[in-house]
Design a protein around this motif. Structure first.
Motif, PDB file in Angstrom:
ATOM      1  N   TYR A 242       0.872  -1.168   0.000  1.00 24.17           N
ATOM      2  CA  TYR A 242       0.000   0.000   0.000  1.00 24.17           C
ATOM      3  C   TYR A 242       0.909   1.218   0.000  1.00 24.17           C
ATOM      4  O   TYR A 242       1.784   1.341   0.864  1.00 24.17           O
ATOM      5  CB  TYR A 242      -0.892  -0.009   1.243  1.00 24.17           C
ATOM      6  N   PRO A 243       0.787   2.141  -0.964  1.00 28.96           N
ATOM      7  CA  PRO A 243       1.803   3.171  -1.215  1.00 28.96           C
ATOM      8  C   PRO A 243       1.816   4.325  -0.215  1.00 28.96           C
ATOM      9  O   PRO A 243       1.477   5.459  -0.541  1.00 28.96           O
ATOM     10  CB  PRO A 243       1.449   3.656  -2.622  1.00 28.96           C
ATOM     11  N   VAL A 244       2.252   4.020   1.007  1.00 30.40           N
ATOM     12  CA  VAL A 244       2.333   5.061   2.038  1.00 30.40           C
ATOM     13  C   VAL A 244       3.740   5.203   2.615  1.00 30.40           C
ATOM     14  O   VAL A 244       3.959   5.997   3.531  1.00 30.40           O
ATOM     15  CB  VAL A 244       1.334   4.794   3.181  1.00 30.40           C
ATOM     16  N   GLY A 245       4.696   4.431   2.107  1.00 30.53           N
ATOM     17  CA  GLY A 245       6.050   4.508   2.636  1.00 30.53           C
ATOM     18  C   GLY A 245       6.243   3.672   3.883  1.00 30.53           C
ATOM     19  O   GLY A 245       5.384   2.865   4.273  1.00 30.53           O
ATOM     20  N   HIS A 246       7.371   3.886   4.527  1.00 26.55           N
ATOM     21  CA  HIS A 246       7.804   3.014   5.618  1.00 26.55           C
ATOM     22  C   HIS A 246       6.946   3.129   6.871  1.00 26.55           C
ATOM     23  O   HIS A 246       6.819   2.167   7.630  1.00 26.55           O
ATOM     24  CB  HIS A 246       9.266   3.321   5.967  1.00 26.55           C
ATOM     25  N   GLY A 247       6.350   4.287   7.088  1.00 27.51           N
ATOM     26  CA  GLY A 247       5.619   4.505   8.341  1.00 27.51           C
ATOM     27  C   GLY A 247       4.290   3.794   8.426  1.00 27.51           C
ATOM     28  O   GLY A 247       3.706   3.687   9.513  1.00 27.51           O
ATOM     29  N   GLY A 248       3.764   3.298   7.292  1.00 28.09           N
ATOM     30  CA  GLY A 248       2.486   2.613   7.324  1.00 28.09           C
ATOM     31  C   GLY A 248       1.341   3.511   7.751  1.00 28.09           C
ATOM     32  O   GLY A 248       1.421   4.741   7.652  1.00 28.09           O
ATOM     33  N   THR A 249       0.281   2.914   8.250  1.00 28.32           N
ATOM     34  CA  THR A 249      -0.893   3.680   8.704  1.00 28.32           C
ATOM     35  C   THR A 249      -1.219   3.398  10.171  1.00 28.32           C
ATOM     36  O   THR A 249      -2.315   3.703  10.632  1.00 28.32           O
ATOM     37  CB  THR A 249      -2.132   3.337   7.845  1.00 28.32           C
ATOM     38  N   TYR A 250      -0.276   2.835  10.892  1.00 24.78           N
ATOM     39  CA  TYR A 250      -0.524   2.341  12.257  1.00 24.78           C
ATOM     40  C   TYR A 250      -1.055   3.407  13.210  1.00 24.78           C
ATOM     41  O   TYR A 250      -1.871   3.113  14.085  1.00 24.78           O
ATOM     42  CB  TYR A 250       0.755   1.745  12.837  1.00 24.78           C
ATOM     43  N   SER A 251      -0.578   4.640  13.060  1.00 24.09           N
ATOM     44  CA  SER A 251      -0.940   5.688  14.017  1.00 24.09           C
ATOM     45  C   SER A 251      -2.261   6.366  13.680  1.00 24.09           C
ATOM     46  O   SER A 251      -2.738   7.204  14.446  1.00 24.09           O
ATOM     47  CB  SER A 251       0.171   6.742  14.086  1.00 24.09           C
ATOM     48  N   GLN A 252      -2.868   6.006  12.549  1.00 19.94           N
ATOM     49  CA  GLN A 252      -4.166   6.567  12.198  1.00 19.94           C
ATOM     50  C   GLN A 252      -5.265   5.923  13.047  1.00 19.94           C
ATOM     51  O   GLN A 252      -5.067   4.880  13.666  1.00 19.94           O
ATOM     52  CB  GLN A 252      -4.446   6.350  10.716  1.00 19.94           C
ATOM     53  N   GLU A 253      -6.429   6.543  13.077  1.00 19.33           N
ATOM     54  CA  GLU A 253      -7.545   5.984  13.841  1.00 19.33           C
ATOM     55  C   GLU A 253      -7.789   4.540  13.428  1.00 19.33           C
ATOM     56  O   GLU A 253      -7.827   4.209  12.237  1.00 19.33           O
ATOM     57  CB  GLU A 253      -8.801   6.817  13.605  1.00 19.33           C
ATOM     58  N   PHE A 254      -7.919   3.665  14.407  1.00 18.78           N
ATOM     59  CA  PHE A 254      -8.135   2.230  14.215  1.00 18.78           C
ATOM     60  C   PHE A 254      -6.989   1.547  13.443  1.00 18.78           C
ATOM     61  O   PHE A 254      -7.139   0.429  12.975  1.00 18.78           O
ATOM     62  CB  PHE A 254      -9.461   1.957  13.488  1.00 18.78           C
ATOM     63  N   GLY A 255      -5.863   2.215  13.314  1.00 14.07           N
ATOM     64  CA  GLY A 255      -4.736   1.644  12.590  1.00 14.07           C
ATOM     65  C   GLY A 255      -4.767   1.870  11.101  1.00 14.07           C
ATOM     66  O   GLY A 255      -3.903   1.347  10.379  1.00 14.07           O
ATOM     67  N   GLY A 256      -5.740   2.644  10.612  1.00 11.93           N
ATOM     68  CA  GLY A 256      -5.776   2.981   9.194  1.00 11.93           C
ATOM     69  C   GLY A 256      -5.980   1.782   8.286  1.00 11.93           C
ATOM     70  O   GLY A 256      -6.490   0.730   8.681  1.00 11.93           O
ATOM     71  N   GLU A 257      -5.573   1.932   7.038  1.00 12.61           N
ATOM     72  CA  GLU A 257      -5.817   0.925   6.007  1.00 12.61           C
ATOM     73  C   GLU A 257      -5.103  -0.395   6.274  1.00 12.61           C
ATOM     74  O   GLU A 257      -5.588  -1.464   5.878  1.00 12.61           O
ATOM     75  CB  GLU A 257      -5.387   1.484   4.646  1.00 12.61           C
TER      76      GLU A 257
END
Length: 303
Positions: A242-257
């Motif tokens: 998923y094209p978001v780079g190394h940081g992922g989506t972990y810190s988004q609400e509910f862990g993101g995508e």
């Protein structure tokens, strides 16, 4: 007045949940509810357990819903940057727990959203997490007594935590792997302080299905992770980008995508959920239909 009534009702609901919860103050030092307990069927809580230093536990708030015939599978987690706290990942991990999992994360309890500054973690802490979960299931005085599925253990981690997972991959208690934004280094000459750096031969010790969840070509771990994936032929292996780079989506609400493939993988591998399997199996698997995701899989995934 209406806002006050709403607040009172929310607090009463929270108190009711904890009244049913078998975890009392004699067991926990601190607790936090993240993102209203997640989107799953079992509202979750993040806990600091007394006597279980340098680990953070996530689980459903109401443990009375679980028993030996409806147990909690286990996710063991290692953090990015070898952090000794899941401060970057607690939203993602809390969300997973809300789907009916016991999550045992390496590192100290995040009291707030600030960056952890302290000693680094070690790969051995993941083994301690498995040991603790197994022990809790058989301890009669534990709130988790006969509520844990010790035959369903996924070991996982992000970046350095993923390398720690691969370092520990031979443990026979592991029944699935989830490697996030990580992969063994192609260049074996690279050495980084406190980071486990096994060679690619380590992949031969993987003995259960594995998924790599990466941040696309912008992810600094992309080449290493995809190289790992292409070398794994003896067990089912899946690579999701998923094209978001190394940081992922972990810190988004509910862990993101990132939560979508993670929860589906755990449901399939640890709960044998056939609906979740459709996220990964078939020519037009569910994850390939979600916006932004690209996938690869070996031939064992669809068997």
């Amino acid at each position: 007045m209406k806002k006050l009534l709403t607040l009172v009702m929310f607090l009463m609901g929270t108190m009711s949940l904890f009244a049913q919860n078998t975890i009392d103050s004699n067991v926990i030092s601190q607790q936090r509810i993240i993102d209203n307990g997640g989107t799953g069927d079992y509202k979750s809580v993040m806990l600091e357990i007394k006597g279980f230093d340098a680990h953070t536990v996530f689980c459903p708030q109401n443990l009375s819903m679980f028993n030996s015939t409806h147990p909690l599978p286990v996710l063991v987690w290692g953090n990015g940057a070898c952090s000794n706290s899941p401060w970057e990942h607690f939203r993602f991990l809390s969300e997973i727990a809300s789907h009916g999992y016991l999550v045992v994360a390496t590192g100290f309890f995040p009291k707030d959203d600030s960056r952890y500054e302290g000693e680094m973690s070690t790969p051995e802490q993941q083994i301690q997490s498995i040991d603790w979960a197994v022990a809790q299931n058989s301890k009669k005085d534990s709130p988790f007594y006969q509520k844990i599925d010790v035959t369903a253990v996924c070991v996982s981690g992000m970046s350095c935590g993923g390398l720690q997972t691969l370092f520990n991959c031979a443990d026979p208690r592991i029944t699935a792997y989830m490697i996030c934004n990580s992969g063994l280094f192609i260049d074996s000459s690279i050495a980084m302080p406190n980071m486990p750096m096994p060679g690619k031969d380590q992949l031969k010790k993987i003995h259960a299905p594995v998924i790599y969840i990466l941040g696309g070509k912008e992810d600094i771990a992309y080449e290493n992770g995809m190289d790992d994936f292409h070398r794994i032929t003896d067990v089912p292996a899946f690579a999701a980008n998923y094209p978001v780079g190394h940081g992922g989506t972990y810190s988004q609400e509910f862990g993101g995508e990132f939560r979508f493939p993670a929860v589906a993988w755990l449901d399939w591998q640890l709960k044998k959920d056939k609906k979740a399997a459709k996220m990964f199996q078939g020519a037009n698997c569910g994850l390939s239909q979600r916006d932004g995701w690209t996938i690869e899989k070996n031939d064992k995934i669809d068997r």
